[in-house]
Design a protein around this motif. Structure first.
Motif, mmCIF file in Angstrom:
data_model
loop_
_atom_site.group_PDB
_atom_site.id
_atom_site.type_symbol
_atom_site.label_atom_id
_atom_site.label_comp_id
_atom_site.label_asym_id
_atom_site.label_seq_id
_atom_site.Cartn_x
_atom_site.Cartn_y
_atom_site.Cartn_z
ATOM 1 N N HIS B 143 0.828 -1.207 0.000
ATOM 2 C CA HIS B 143 0.000 0.000 0.000
ATOM 3 C C HIS B 143 0.863 1.258 0.000
ATOM 4 O O HIS B 143 0.494 2.270 -0.586
ATOM 5 N N LEU B 144 2.042 1.171 0.665
ATOM 6 C CA LEU B 144 2.932 2.336 0.687
ATOM 7 C C LEU B 144 3.766 2.414 -0.591
ATOM 8 O O LEU B 144 3.964 3.501 -1.138
ATOM 9 N N GLU B 146 3.066 1.442 -3.577
ATOM 10 C CA GLU B 146 2.396 1.771 -4.834
ATOM 11 C C GLU B 146 2.229 3.275 -5.010
ATOM 12 O O GLU B 146 1.867 3.719 -6.093
ATOM 13 N N LEU B 147 2.539 4.057 -3.974
ATOM 14 C CA LEU B 147 2.586 5.509 -4.154
ATOM 15 C C LEU B 147 3.728 5.904 -5.084
ATOM 16 O O LEU B 147 3.646 6.886 -5.804
ATOM 17 N N PHE B 148 4.842 5.129 -5.043
ATOM 18 C CA PHE B 148 6.027 5.467 -5.827
ATOM 19 C C PHE B 148 6.072 4.667 -7.119
ATOM 20 O O PHE B 148 7.141 4.452 -7.674
ATOM 21 N N HIS B 149 4.923 4.166 -7.585
ATOM 22 C CA HIS B 149 4.985 3.148 -8.637
ATOM 23 C C HIS B 149 5.624 3.664 -9.932
ATOM 24 O O HIS B 149 6.680 3.158 -10.317
ATOM 25 N N PRO B 150 5.101 4.708 -10.604
ATOM 26 C CA PRO B 150 5.993 5.366 -11.540
ATOM 27 C C PRO B 150 6.695 6.490 -10.776
ATOM 28 O O PRO B 150 6.017 7.387 -10.261
ATOM 29 N N ILE B 151 7.998 6.425 -10.631
ATOM 30 C CA ILE B 151 8.703 7.315 -9.705
ATOM 31 C C ILE B 151 8.529 8.788 -10.042
ATOM 32 O O ILE B 151 8.346 9.605 -9.142
ATOM 33 N N PRO B 152 8.474 9.213 -11.334
ATOM 34 C CA PRO B 152 8.252 10.653 -11.590
ATOM 35 C C PRO B 152 6.883 11.137 -11.147
ATOM 36 O O PRO B 152 6.711 12.338 -10.924
ATOM 37 N N ILE B 158 0.696 11.430 -4.306
ATOM 38 C CA ILE B 158 0.474 11.869 -2.918
ATOM 39 C C ILE B 158 -0.646 12.898 -2.868
ATOM 40 O O ILE B 158 -1.537 12.834 -2.016
ATOM 41 N N ILE B 159 -0.624 13.847 -3.832
ATOM 42 C CA ILE B 159 -1.687 14.856 -3.851
ATOM 43 C C ILE B 159 -3.040 14.194 -4.102
ATOM 44 O O ILE B 159 -4.049 14.561 -3.505
ATOM 45 N N GLY B 160 -3.047 13.175 -4.974
ATOM 46 C CA GLY B 160 -4.296 12.476 -5.250
ATOM 47 C C GLY B 160 -4.865 11.796 -4.025
ATOM 48 O O GLY B 160 -6.074 11.791 -3.806
#
Lengths: 86, 232
Positions: B143-144, B146-152, B158-160
């Motif tokens: 769950h954490l 997948e926030l960085f899934h496409p790194i750019p 995070i805003i989403g």
């Protein structure tokens, strides 16, 4: 003298800005109308699925309404709780 | 502003506590009335359920209670699946009853409590924490990550995530507040002889229809966002 003039000027411009900002209500209107039209055609093709089509359509319309409500909130803040005229 | 326009939140009584001024406003009064009505109904329902005899056929009040409970159970089951719905149907039922009562209370002349941003933000924050607690419970560290899934795209992700409670609370608040403002404008600005019948029609739309739809949408979005994180 000039401070009072500025206060009234800012208030009038804020009301004008609130009115112009509510043009944003156009977008959600078009989106909701499109969703309702697609829902009507879906019910026409498959009348048995009326309940689930209606639920999905209402959910999508409520989500599409959000941007219009943002502009409504901004307009209300500009008119009733303007931070620049305090 | 004209005194006959009743748009905002009016304070009736204030007191000093810890050096700050606290107001008792019309939002507090209507929420106290709503909570006491819900409590009285719950006590009556509890008494009916305790007296019910499974061998005989159910009475009128028992039928109504079963109708409400089964409707909420079936909505929750169809959105969250058979496996997980039982842990959430109590919360969804509570939320639905509270929101339906507090959105439609404008019919009785009270100010709807959901036209106050504090209440809708509180409800949306409960949903936010439920989403992420259940996300960590069912998906563990995925769950954490997948926030960085496409790194750019990390800042946008995070805003989403942070935009979810803001958009949910503003949606409920804006709908109910716009209905309240339009009704106040109609009552305050029209001449008295115009106020005989047709504000009732607008009450049906702005208070009953829109309030019920928004209560349903808030519960529906809560269920959809929570069940997005289930593993199966």
């Amino acid at each position: 003298m000039s401070g009072e003039f500025n206060k009234f000027f800012v208030e009038g411009m804020a009301c004008l800005g609130a009115g112009i900002g509510m043009i944003a209500g156009m977008g959600p209107g078009m989106g909701q109308g499109y969703a309702a039209g697609q829902g009507a055609s879906a019910v026409g093709r498959n009348p048995g699925a009326r309940g689930s089509v209606m639920t999905t359509m209402l959910l999508g319309q409520a989500v599409a309404e959000t941007t219009g409500l943002y502009s409504l909130v901004v307009a209300i803040i500009l008119i009733f709780a303007n931070p620049y005229t305090k | 502003m004209d005194n006959s326009l009743d748009l905002g939140i009016n304070g009736y009584y204030h007191f000093e506590l810890f050096g700050k001024t606290f107001w008792l406003t019309n939002t507090h009064i209507s929420i106290i009335i709503i909570v006491s009505v819900i409590t009285i109904l719950a006590i009556l329902a509890n008494r009916v359920i305790k007296k019910a005899d499974p061998a005989k056929k159910p009475g009128k009040a028992m039928n109504v209670i079963e109708l409400v409970v089964e409707a909420i159970d079936s909505i929750t089951r169809s959105n969250m699946g058979d496996k997980h719905f039982f842990g959430f149907c109590n919360y969804i039922g509570t939320l639905m009853i509270f929101l339906v009562l507090s959105n439609t209370v404008g019919v009785f002349g009270l100010r709807p409590p959901t036209a106050d941003y504090g209440i809708t933000l509180g409800l949306a924050l409960i949903t936010f924490f439920l989403i992420h607690i259940n996300g960590f419970r069912y998906q563990k560290m995925k769950h954490l990550t997948e926030l960085f899934h496409p790194i750019p795209l990390t800042p946008i992700n995070i805003i989403g995530e942070l935009a979810t409670p803001v958009s949910m609370s503003l949606r409920l608040f804006g709908n109910i507040l716009s209905g309240t403002i339009i009704m106040a404008l109609i009552y305050g600005l029209l001449p008295k002889f115009m106020l005989l019948f047709w504000p009732g029609v607008l009450h049906i739309y702005f208070d009953l229809f829109s309030g019920a739809i928004q209560a349903f949408v808030f519960c529906m979005l809560t269920m959809v966002f929570i069940s997005k994180n289930f593993d199966d």
